[in-house]
Write a protein that holds these residues in place. Structure first.
Motif, PDB file in Angstrom:
ATOM      1  N   LEU A  68       1.025  -1.530  -0.357  1.00 32.04           N
ATOM      2  CA  LEU A  68       0.009  -0.091   0.185  1.00 32.04           C
ATOM      3  C   LEU A  68       1.131   1.064   0.199  1.00 32.04           C
ATOM      4  CD1 LEU A  68      -2.219  -2.232   1.075  1.00 32.04           C
ATOM      5  CD2 LEU A  68      -2.896  -0.620   2.291  1.00 32.04           C
ATOM      6  N   TYR A  69       2.203   1.313  -0.578  1.00 31.58           N
ATOM      7  CA  TYR A  69       3.003   2.441  -0.391  1.00 31.58           C
ATOM      8  C   TYR A  69       2.522   3.292  -1.277  1.00 31.58           C
ATOM      9  CZ  TYR A  69       6.684  -0.532   2.284  1.00 31.58           C
ATOM     10  OH  TYR A  69       7.062  -1.767   2.687  1.00 31.58           O
ATOM     11  N   ILE A  70       2.803   4.533  -0.697  1.00 31.43           N
ATOM     12  CA  ILE A  70       2.950   6.069  -2.065  1.00 31.43           C
ATOM     13  C   ILE A  70       3.337   6.649  -1.152  1.00 31.43           C
ATOM     14  CG2 ILE A  70       0.314   5.434  -2.591  1.00 31.43           C
ATOM     15  CD1 ILE A  70      -0.416   7.442  -0.310  1.00 31.43           C
ATOM     16  N   PRO A  71       3.899   7.363  -1.864  1.00 31.59           N
ATOM     17  CA  PRO A  71       4.866   8.650  -1.419  1.00 31.59           C
ATOM     18  C   PRO A  71       4.652   9.934  -0.622  1.00 31.59           C
ATOM     19  CG  PRO A  71       5.068   8.561  -4.015  1.00 31.59           C
ATOM     20  CD  PRO A  71       3.277   8.112  -3.806  1.00 31.59           C
ATOM     21  N   LEU A  72       5.186  10.068   1.012  1.00 32.26           N
ATOM     22  CA  LEU A  72       4.859  10.248   2.131  1.00 32.26           C
ATOM     23  C   LEU A  72       4.137  11.974   1.621  1.00 32.26           C
ATOM     24  CD1 LEU A  72       7.246  10.283   4.631  1.00 32.26           C
ATOM     25  CD2 LEU A  72       4.720   9.198   5.014  1.00 32.26           C
ATOM     26  N   SER A  73       4.351  12.629   0.441  1.00 28.51           N
ATOM     27  CA  SER A  73       4.120  14.003  -0.159  1.00 28.51           C
ATOM     28  C   SER A  73       2.421  13.893  -0.078  1.00 28.51           C
ATOM     29  CB  SER A  73       4.542  14.603  -1.265  1.00 28.51           C
ATOM     30  OG  SER A  73       4.568  13.583  -1.964  1.00 28.51           O
ATOM     31  N   ARG A  74       1.772  12.428  -1.010  1.00 25.72           N
ATOM     32  CA  ARG A  74       0.457  12.133  -0.898  1.00 25.72           C
ATOM     33  C   ARG A  74      -0.189  11.393   0.214  1.00 25.72           C
ATOM     34  NH1 ARG A  74       1.336  14.893  -4.746  1.00 25.72           N
ATOM     35  NH2 ARG A  74       1.464  14.418  -7.059  1.00 25.72           N
ATOM     36  N   VAL A  75       0.571  11.040   1.399  1.00 25.51           N
ATOM     37  CA  VAL A  75       0.162  11.202   2.761  1.00 25.51           C
ATOM     38  C   VAL A  75      -0.704  12.455   3.071  1.00 25.51           C
ATOM     39  CG1 VAL A  75       0.195   9.942   5.279  1.00 25.51           C
ATOM     40  CG2 VAL A  75       1.175   8.519   2.596  1.00 25.51           C
ATOM     41  N   ASP A  76       0.662  13.304   2.971  1.00 26.32           N
ATOM     42  CA  ASP A  76      -0.047  14.745   3.387  1.00 26.32           C
ATOM     43  C   ASP A  76      -0.762  15.402   2.917  1.00 26.32           C
ATOM     44  OD1 ASP A  76       2.197  14.491   5.121  1.00 26.32           O
ATOM     45  OD2 ASP A  76       3.699  15.293   4.695  1.00 26.32           O
ATOM     46  N   ALA A  77      -1.197  15.362   1.367  1.00 27.52           N
ATOM     47  CA  ALA A  77      -2.186  15.604   0.614  1.00 27.52           C
ATOM     48  C   ALA A  77      -3.269  14.785   1.028  1.00 27.52           C
ATOM     49  CB  ALA A  77      -1.709  15.533  -0.777  1.00 27.52           C
ATOM     50  N   ASN A  78      -2.990  13.603   1.566  1.00 25.41           N
ATOM     51  CA  ASN A  78      -4.425  13.190   1.314  1.00 25.41           C
ATOM     52  C   ASN A  78      -5.252  13.280   2.941  1.00 25.41           C
ATOM     53  OD1 ASN A  78      -4.639  11.406  -0.929  1.00 25.41           O
ATOM     54  ND2 ASN A  78      -4.235   9.591   0.180  1.00 25.41           N
ATOM     55  N   MET A  79      -4.073  13.619   4.296  1.00 26.68           N
ATOM     56  CA  MET A  79      -4.662  14.524   5.487  1.00 26.68           C
ATOM     57  C   MET A  79      -4.981  16.113   5.321  1.00 26.68           C
ATOM     58  SD  MET A  79      -4.575  13.237   8.735  1.00 26.68           S
ATOM     59  CE  MET A  79      -4.717  13.756  10.113  1.00 26.68           C
ATOM     60  N   GLN A  80      -4.205  16.934   4.131  1.00 25.29           N
ATOM     61  CA  GLN A  80      -5.033  17.914   4.132  1.00 25.29           C
ATOM     62  C   GLN A  80      -6.147  17.659   3.133  1.00 25.29           C
ATOM     63  OE1 GLN A  80      -4.091  21.095   4.746  1.00 25.29           O
ATOM     64  NE2 GLN A  80      -2.340  19.768   5.791  1.00 25.29           N
ATOM     65  N   ARG A  81      -6.881  16.544   2.841  1.00 26.85           N
ATOM     66  CA  ARG A  81      -7.660  16.394   1.686  1.00 26.85           C
ATOM     67  C   ARG A  81      -9.142  15.941   2.830  1.00 26.85           C
ATOM     68  NH1 ARG A  81      -7.163  14.252  -4.351  1.00 26.85           N
ATOM     69  NH2 ARG A  81      -6.079  16.105  -5.462  1.00 26.85           N
TER      70      ARG A  81
END
Length: 319
Positions: A68-81
Motif C-alpha cells: 500500500l506504499y505511496i509517497p509521503l507527500s501524497r499521504v500529507d495531501a490526503n490528510m489535507q483533503r
C-alpha cells in the motif's frame, strides 16, 4: 530526532521503533506499523466495527503480501483533503492502484499493465488459480508461495509516479475496475482463506456491511450528522455561532445515541444499538475465594455438555 519528526508530521500511520529491553531475557519486539487514523465514534458498535476492520486489514496485508506504499507527500495531501467538508462522500484521495506484484511484461506502474487481480477476473475457470491469479502449476516453494511473490513482494516497477491514483472512499473500500479489488472485499477473502467460524463471521460481516454503507455514503458520517443537527436547531441563526443551548442539545443527543436510547437512521441505518444502563453494573463484586469442589464439578459438567465442546471432544478422540 527521527521519532520527534515522524510523530509530529505523519499522524495516520506511525512507524514504531523497537522499545528498549530492560534485561537481555526480555522478549524482542521489532519494528511495527501503527494505524492511527481512526476517530472516536458515538457508539460502541461503531468503534468495534472500525477496530475489528483495522485488525483484519493488517492480517490481510501480511497474508496476501499487499503493498500500500505511496509517497509521503501524497499521504500529507490526503490528510489535507480529509479535513475538507464532506470529504468521505465527495473527496478524492491518493491510493495505490495495484497492491499485488506486477506480472512479467508489465510496462511500469499503471502505464500499461495487467495486475494479478485483473488476471483473477479474466482467467479461465478451468485453470486452477491462487488468490493472486497465478496458476497453481507455477514454480512455488514448500509453503506454496510463488517465486514471483517472494522476489517482488512490494510490486517493483520503473515509474513510481504511476503507482497510485486518485480514488473516492467508495472506490478505496469497495473496489475500482478490474485492477483494484477494494479493502473490504480483500478482508472478506481473508476470512474465507482462514475459514472463519460461522458465529464470528456473522458478527464481522455486520461490521463490514456497516463500514461499506459509510464508505458509499448510504450512511452519513458523525460529522455530517452533527452539522445537520446544528443547522436544523431552532436556536441556530445561520451565522456559524453555536450558543450554549445548541451545544447542550447536541451533547445530549450524542449521549443518547451512544447509550442506545436515540436511534438516528441516517447515521446508523438498520444497525440498532442495544440500550446501555449503569443499573446493576457494580452490584457484583469480583471474588478471589476458591470455589468449592461440588460447585466446580457442577460448572464443569454444564460446560462439557455444551454442543460446541462435545463436537470438539469427538473430533479430538477424547472420552
Amino acid at each position: 530526532h527521527f521519532e520527534s519528526i515522524q510523530s509530529t508530521n505523519w499522524q495516520t500511520v506511525r512507524w514504531k521503533p523497537p522499545p528498549p529491553r530492560n534485561s537481555p531475557n526480555d522478549p524482542h519486539i521489532g519494528w511495527r506499523t501503527e494505524f492511527r487514523s481512526m476517530e472516536m465514534q458515538l457508539t460502541d458498535f461503531e468503534n468495534a466495527a472500525f477496530t475489528v476492520f483495522i485488525v483484519l486489514l493488517t492480517r490481510t496485508i501480511l497474508t496476501f503480501d499487499l503493498n500500500l506504499y505511496i509517497p509521503l507527500s501524497r499521504v500529507d495531501a490526503n490528510m489535507q483533503r480529509a479535513h475538507s467538508r464532506n470529504a468521505a462522500a465527495k473527496g478524492k484521495f491518493f491510493f495505490r492502484r495495484h497492491m499485488a506484484p506486477l506480472e512479467e511484461g508489465d510496462d511500469g506502474y499503471g502505464v500499461k499493465y495487467s495486475s494479478m487481480f485483473a488476471r483473477v477476473a479474466s482467467t479461465d475457470e478451468s485453470t486452477p488459480t491462487s488468490i493472486f491469479g497465478a496458476s497453481t502449476y507455477d514454480d512455488v516453494d514448500e509453503k506454496g508461495v510463488s517465486k514471483q511473490r517472494r522476489k517482488a513482494p512490494v510490486a517493483p516497477g520503473s515509474d513510481e509516479e504511476n503507482s497510485y491514483e486518485e480514488m473516492s472512499m467508495k472506490e478505496i473500500m469497495t473496489g475500482k475496475g478490474d485492477y483494484f479489488p477494494g479493502l473490504i472485499p480483500l478482508v472478506r477473502a481473508y476470512l474465507d482463506y482462514v475459514q472463519c467460524d460461522t458465529t464470528s463471521h456473522a458478527h464481522i460481516t455486520r461490521y463490514l456491511d456497516f463500514i461499506e454503507q459509510r464508505a458509499t455514503s448510504a450512511l452519513v458520517t458523525p460529522a455530517t450528522w452533527m452539522r445537520k443537527f446544528v443547522r436544523e436547531h431552532p436556536a441556530y441563526k445561520g451565522d456559524s455561532n453555536l450558543n450554549q443551548e445548541i451545544a447542550y442539545d447536541l451533547m445530549i443527543a450524542c449521549k443518547e445515541i451512544g447509550e442506545g436510547v436515540r436511534h438516528e437512521p441516517e447515521l446508523l441505518g438498520d444497525f440498532h444499538i442495544d440500550p446501555i444502563s449503569t443499573s446493576g453494573a457494580y452490584d457484583v463484586k469480583l471474588e478471589g475465594r476458591k470455589v468449592k469442589n461440588d460447585d466446580l464439578f457442577e460448572l464443569l459438567s454444564r460446560y462439557t455438555n455444551r454442543q460446541s465442546f462435545s463436537a470438539t471432544r469427538r473430533n479430538s478422540g477424547a472420552m
